[in-house]
Design an enzyme around this catalytic site. Sequence first.
Site, short mmCIF file in Angstrom:
data_model
loop_
_atom_site.label_atom_id
_atom_site.label_comp_id
_atom_site.label_asym_id
_atom_site.label_seq_id
_atom_site.Cartn_x
_atom_site.Cartn_y
_atom_site.Cartn_z
N SER A 43 -31.01 1.14 -21.77
CA SER A 43 -31.29 1.06 -23.20
C SER A 43 -32.62 1.72 -23.48
CB SER A 43 -31.31 -0.39 -23.68
OG SER A 43 -32.43 -1.09 -23.12
N LEU A 107 -34.72 -2.74 -19.75
CA LEU A 107 -35.47 -2.96 -20.99
C LEU A 107 -36.79 -2.20 -20.91
CD1 LEU A 107 -35.98 -4.51 -23.69
CD2 LEU A 107 -37.06 -6.30 -22.31
N ILE A 138 -37.42 -3.19 -15.69
CA ILE A 138 -38.36 -2.88 -16.76
C ILE A 138 -38.63 -1.38 -16.71
CG2 ILE A 138 -40.67 -3.25 -17.66
CD1 ILE A 138 -38.83 -5.68 -17.96
N LYS A 139 -38.40 -0.71 -17.82
CA LYS A 139 -38.58 0.74 -17.87
C LYS A 139 -40.05 1.07 -18.16
CE LYS A 139 -35.33 3.35 -19.73
NZ LYS A 139 -34.36 3.90 -20.72
N ILE A 140 -40.62 1.89 -17.29
CA ILE A 140 -42.01 2.34 -17.44
C ILE A 140 -42.02 3.87 -17.40
CG2 ILE A 140 -44.32 2.33 -16.41
CD1 ILE A 140 -43.74 -0.40 -15.25
#
Length: 358
Positions: A43, A107, A138-140
């Site tokens: 997403s 996310l 967790i998207k970084i």
Amino acid sequence: MTATKELHQAGQSIWIDDITRSMLDSGRLAKMIAEFSVTGLTSNPTIFEKAIGSGSDYDAAAEALVRKGLSDEELFFELALDDLRRAADLFRPIYDRTSGVDGWVSLEVSPLLAYDADATIAEAKRLYAKADRPNLFIKIPGTHEGLPAIEAATFAGVPVNVTLLFTTGDYLAAAEAYVRGLERRVAAGLDANVRSVASVFISRWDRAIVEDVPDAIKNRLGIAIGQSAYRAYRELIASDRWQRLENAGARPQRLLFASTSSKDKRATDTLYIDKLAAPNTVNTMPEDTLRAFADHGTASDLLAANGGDCDAIFAAHADAGVDVEALGRKLQADGAKAFVASWRDLLASIASKTKALA
């Protein structure tokens, strides 16, 4: 056998690049898992802006949160986490069956933090703990400033989906940050099994220069980028350095091909799925592309570990006046700006909705 099933059996994970509450409520996501071998989900702010900003699917939940006095950003994360927890639970049997290789959802931290490593680290830890699901990435962003956050999050045991990677150099820098994080865990006597994916963006390369290059190499640069990144990925996981980590319990940071919907009407709508099939990798795609590939896609030829003809394609683009490295830097900077714009649009959309609900 469907093309999606064949691709899955070849060893590439198919993830859907979309999430809406209606996908969950209607059973459409569950059906894609069952029928199209979908084993994960990604997403981003643009996806959520479209999902939350249009229609009334989120109105009841948003109204309840408005009464709690949450800020627009806090309200968004509550709504997003509700969706992603449900999706994570749908994928949990896949996660368990594959011992954590597959079955993930993602996310993104606020893109406003893309150039603030300390804030990104703190937010990554907070969101992962709040989600309370082991199969949530967790998207970084893999910007220069994001690399310390990737290393620190990995060391802290937070699974990371590194986003906004364009060049092979970007991928290698992200992989280095991940490896350093794992090495620090091993040195500290911690479990080295912290999962990650590295998301290399594909179609934006061709969209940027397709009108400026000869017909013979139109829509070839994105595939060459994928080939080059895959070569670097295979070399990394074959290295002595990686083998030492694997002996300590680590598992590879899988290469993920993102932005794989075709943007040029002259190209087949399944181009970046057909040409980027490779074992032990991921391809995440919008639902329209997924359904097109299931209907008429072909993935008979797997990527070559040596990069295939990518170097020749790079040379041909150089001859046509394309500076690939400079273009990669521009695409990453533009991508970061676009994520910020989408984030602001998302918050504005939520503000408008909450005002109407209030």
